[in-house]
Design a protein around this motif. Structure first.
Motif, PDB file in Angstrom:
ATOM      1  N   LEU A 285      -1.070 -12.119   8.905  1.00  0.00           N
ATOM      2  CA  LEU A 285       0.143 -11.321   8.773  1.00  0.00           C
ATOM      3  C   LEU A 285       1.401 -12.089   9.134  1.00  0.00           C
ATOM      4  O   LEU A 285       1.405 -12.912  10.046  1.00  0.00           O
ATOM      5  CB  LEU A 285       0.046 -10.085   9.669  1.00  0.00           C
ATOM      6  N   ASP A 286       2.450 -11.800   8.395  1.00  0.00           N
ATOM      7  CA  ASP A 286       3.789 -12.255   8.756  1.00  0.00           C
ATOM      8  C   ASP A 286       4.279 -11.283   9.821  1.00  0.00           C
ATOM      9  O   ASP A 286       4.664 -10.147   9.516  1.00  0.00           O
ATOM     10  CB  ASP A 286       4.688 -12.215   7.512  1.00  0.00           C
ATOM     11  N   MET A 287       4.269 -11.691  11.083  1.00  0.00           N
ATOM     12  CA  MET A 287       4.547 -10.776  12.173  1.00  0.00           C
ATOM     13  C   MET A 287       5.965 -10.219  12.135  1.00  0.00           C
ATOM     14  O   MET A 287       6.204  -9.067  12.493  1.00  0.00           O
ATOM     15  CB  MET A 287       4.275 -11.460  13.512  1.00  0.00           C
ATOM     16  N   GLU A 288       6.911 -11.034  11.703  1.00  0.00           N
ATOM     17  CA  GLU A 288       8.292 -10.539  11.628  1.00  0.00           C
ATOM     18  C   GLU A 288       8.379  -9.397  10.628  1.00  0.00           C
ATOM     19  O   GLU A 288       9.000  -8.368  10.895  1.00  0.00           O
ATOM     20  CB  GLU A 288       9.237 -11.670  11.232  1.00  0.00           C
ATOM     21  N   ARG A 289       7.726  -9.574   9.476  1.00  0.00           N
ATOM     22  CA  ARG A 289       7.745  -8.502   8.469  1.00  0.00           C
ATOM     23  C   ARG A 289       6.969  -7.291   8.976  1.00  0.00           C
ATOM     24  O   ARG A 289       7.395  -6.143   8.775  1.00  0.00           O
ATOM     25  CB  ARG A 289       7.138  -9.002   7.154  1.00  0.00           C
ATOM     26  N   LEU A 290       5.828  -7.517   9.632  1.00  0.00           N
ATOM     27  CA  LEU A 290       5.042  -6.400  10.137  1.00  0.00           C
ATOM     28  C   LEU A 290       5.841  -5.589  11.159  1.00  0.00           C
ATOM     29  O   LEU A 290       5.879  -4.356  11.090  1.00  0.00           O
ATOM     30  CB  LEU A 290       3.749  -6.898  10.780  1.00  0.00           C
ATOM     31  N   LEU A 291       6.480  -6.264  12.105  1.00  0.00           N
ATOM     32  CA  LEU A 291       7.245  -5.550  13.123  1.00  0.00           C
ATOM     33  C   LEU A 291       8.388  -4.747  12.510  1.00  0.00           C
ATOM     34  O   LEU A 291       8.668  -3.628  12.932  1.00  0.00           O
ATOM     35  CB  LEU A 291       7.785  -6.534  14.162  1.00  0.00           C
ATOM     36  N   GLN A 292       9.033  -5.320  11.506  1.00  0.00           N
ATOM     37  CA  GLN A 292      10.111  -4.591  10.845  1.00  0.00           C
ATOM     38  C   GLN A 292       9.563  -3.374  10.108  1.00  0.00           C
ATOM     39  O   GLN A 292      10.147  -2.282  10.141  1.00  0.00           O
ATOM     40  CB  GLN A 292      10.855  -5.503   9.872  1.00  0.00           C
ATOM     41  N   SER A 293       8.409  -3.557   9.437  1.00  0.00           N
ATOM     42  CA  SER A 293       7.785  -2.435   8.721  1.00  0.00           C
ATOM     43  C   SER A 293       7.369  -1.341   9.689  1.00  0.00           C
ATOM     44  O   SER A 293       7.521  -0.146   9.408  1.00  0.00           O
ATOM     45  CB  SER A 293       6.569  -2.924   7.924  1.00  0.00           C
ATOM     46  N   LEU A 294       6.832  -1.741  10.841  1.00  0.00           N
ATOM     47  CA  LEU A 294       6.423  -0.765  11.845  1.00  0.00           C
ATOM     48  C   LEU A 294       7.626  -0.007  12.396  1.00  0.00           C
ATOM     49  O   LEU A 294       7.579   1.214  12.578  1.00  0.00           O
ATOM     50  CB  LEU A 294       5.675  -1.460  12.985  1.00  0.00           C
ATOM     51  N   GLN A 295       8.698  -0.727  12.653  1.00  0.00           N
ATOM     52  CA  GLN A 295       9.913  -0.079  13.138  1.00  0.00           C
ATOM     53  C   GLN A 295      10.436   0.936  12.122  1.00  0.00           C
ATOM     54  O   GLN A 295      10.804   2.061  12.475  1.00  0.00           O
ATOM     55  CB  GLN A 295      10.985  -1.122  13.442  1.00  0.00           C
ATOM     56  N   ASP A 296      10.439   0.543  10.849  1.00  0.00           N
ATOM     57  CA  ASP A 296      10.893   1.451   9.789  1.00  0.00           C
ATOM     58  C   ASP A 296       9.969   2.663   9.677  1.00  0.00           C
ATOM     59  O   ASP A 296      10.433   3.789   9.463  1.00  0.00           O
ATOM     60  CB  ASP A 296      10.937   0.712   8.444  1.00  0.00           C
ATOM     61  N   ALA A 297       8.650   2.428   9.801  1.00  0.00           N
ATOM     62  CA  ALA A 297       7.683   3.516   9.688  1.00  0.00           C
ATOM     63  C   ALA A 297       7.834   4.520  10.818  1.00  0.00           C
ATOM     64  O   ALA A 297       7.809   5.739  10.592  1.00  0.00           O
ATOM     65  CB  ALA A 297       6.261   2.946   9.670  1.00  0.00           C
ATOM     66  N   ILE A 298       7.981   4.032  12.033  1.00  0.00           N
ATOM     67  CA  ILE A 298       8.157   4.921  13.180  1.00  0.00           C
ATOM     68  C   ILE A 298       9.443   5.725  13.037  1.00  0.00           C
ATOM     69  O   ILE A 298       9.488   6.934  13.312  1.00  0.00           O
ATOM     70  CB  ILE A 298       8.170   4.117  14.501  1.00  0.00           C
ATOM     71  N   ALA A 299      10.512   5.064  12.599  1.00  0.00           N
ATOM     72  CA  ALA A 299      11.792   5.755  12.406  1.00  0.00           C
ATOM     73  C   ALA A 299      11.671   6.827  11.327  1.00  0.00           C
ATOM     74  O   ALA A 299      12.205   7.936  11.476  1.00  0.00           O
ATOM     75  CB  ALA A 299      12.880   4.751  12.034  1.00  0.00           C
ATOM     76  N   ARG A 300      10.954   6.510  10.255  1.00  0.00           N
ATOM     77  CA  ARG A 300      10.772   7.492   9.178  1.00  0.00           C
ATOM     78  C   ARG A 300       9.986   8.698   9.686  1.00  0.00           C
ATOM     79  O   ARG A 300      10.340   9.852   9.398  1.00  0.00           O
ATOM     80  CB  ARG A 300      10.029   6.867   7.991  1.00  0.00           C
ATOM     81  N   ASP A 301       8.914   8.439  10.428  1.00  0.00           N
ATOM     82  CA  ASP A 301       8.104   9.549  10.934  1.00  0.00           C
ATOM     83  C   ASP A 301       8.909  10.402  11.908  1.00  0.00           C
ATOM     84  O   ASP A 301       8.768  11.633  11.929  1.00  0.00           O
ATOM     85  CB  ASP A 301       6.840   9.017  11.611  1.00  0.00           C
ATOM     86  N   ALA A 302       9.757   9.771  12.707  1.00  0.00           N
ATOM     87  CA  ALA A 302      10.606  10.524  13.641  1.00  0.00           C
ATOM     88  C   ALA A 302      11.553  11.451  12.863  1.00  0.00           C
ATOM     89  O   ALA A 302      11.739  12.619  13.231  1.00  0.00           O
ATOM     90  CB  ALA A 302      11.400   9.566  14.523  1.00  0.00           C
ATOM     91  N   ARG A 303      12.149  10.926  11.787  1.00  0.00           N
ATOM     92  CA  ARG A 303      13.041  11.753  10.960  1.00  0.00           C
ATOM     93  C   ARG A 303      12.277  12.912  10.325  1.00  0.00           C
ATOM     94  O   ARG A 303      12.762  14.050  10.281  1.00  0.00           O
ATOM     95  CB  ARG A 303      13.706  10.900   9.878  1.00  0.00           C
TER      96      ARG A 303
END
Length: 220
Positions: A113-131
């Motif tokens: 995994l590209d960890m930088e991309r994974l962390l960004q995707s995870l951050q976006d996913a958590i933010a989306r679920d929160a919304r």
């Protein structure tokens, strides 16, 4: 990779992967990045583990023994409160990746995994679920307020959002304008809005502007 700013607030990142070393390694990395990982060896483990009421997402292996990642994704598609899914695979399987994205996956990554991309995707996913969770709670509150309206108040609610005048509603419902004004005031109070624009916004969220029995009196 640039320093990662930890997420604020309770959350969960479910790592669903049958590769023990990958699962453990990713859990350590996510913990170091300030995330709260939950490691699951299989789809069954994910279904059985505790799911607290907080924003979450799933890092999901595409191919596993037993129910596969794609099968779990298909099942989640029928749940209104399902968390976002990020697929990972050790193979560059284009057809499976396309299938996963069409089925609703938020992202698809290839190991290693590209960890930088994974962390960004995870951050976006958590933010989306929160919304999404906030939106669901607000809708539930609106539905509860709407259910407290009397039948007459519902008719007036629909009349107001369709732009009907008090005298038009009075004629339609067979009551005096003074009663219409009183009921209208109750509607605004119960729906917790201070303007017609606010009332129209609630009607759009509740999807009661057209096509339902409640709209028949004033939709014409």
């Amino acid at each position: 990779m640039e320093p990662y700013e930890p997420l604020i607030g309770e959350h969960r990142v479910y790592i669903v992967d049958d590769d023990d070393s990958f699962r453990a390694s990713l859990a350590r990395l996510l913990s170091t990045a300030g995330m709260s990982p939950v490691a699951c060896r299989s789809v069954g483990d994910y279904l059985l583990v505790e799911h607290p009421d907080c924003p979450s997402c799933i890092v999901l292996d595409m191919l596993m023994p037993g129910p596969s990642g794609l099968e779990l994704l298909a099942s989640l598609a029928h749940q209104k409160d399902a968390p976002p899914v990020i697929f990972v695979t050790a193979f560059n399987d284009v057809p499976a990746t396309v299938q996963a994205m069409k089925a609703g996956a938020m992202d698809s990554l290839t190991k290693p995994l590209d960890m930088e991309r994974l962390l960004q995707s995870l951050q976006d996913a958590i933010a989306r679920d929160a919304r999404n969770r906030t939106a669901r709670r607000e809708l539930e509150q609106l539905q509860s307020r709407y259910s407290e309206l009397t039948p007459c108040e519902r008719d007036i609610y629909i009349g107001v959002v369709h732009g009907k005048l008090n005298k038009q509603m009075a004629l339609k419902l067979g009551i005096c304008e003074r009663s219409i004004k009183s009921h209208r005031s109750n509607v605004m109070r119960k729906m917790r809005v201070s303007s017609v624009a606010g009332l129209v916004k609630t009607a759009k969220l509740l999807d009661v502007l057209s096509g339902t029995r409640d709209t028949q009196a004033f939709s014409q």
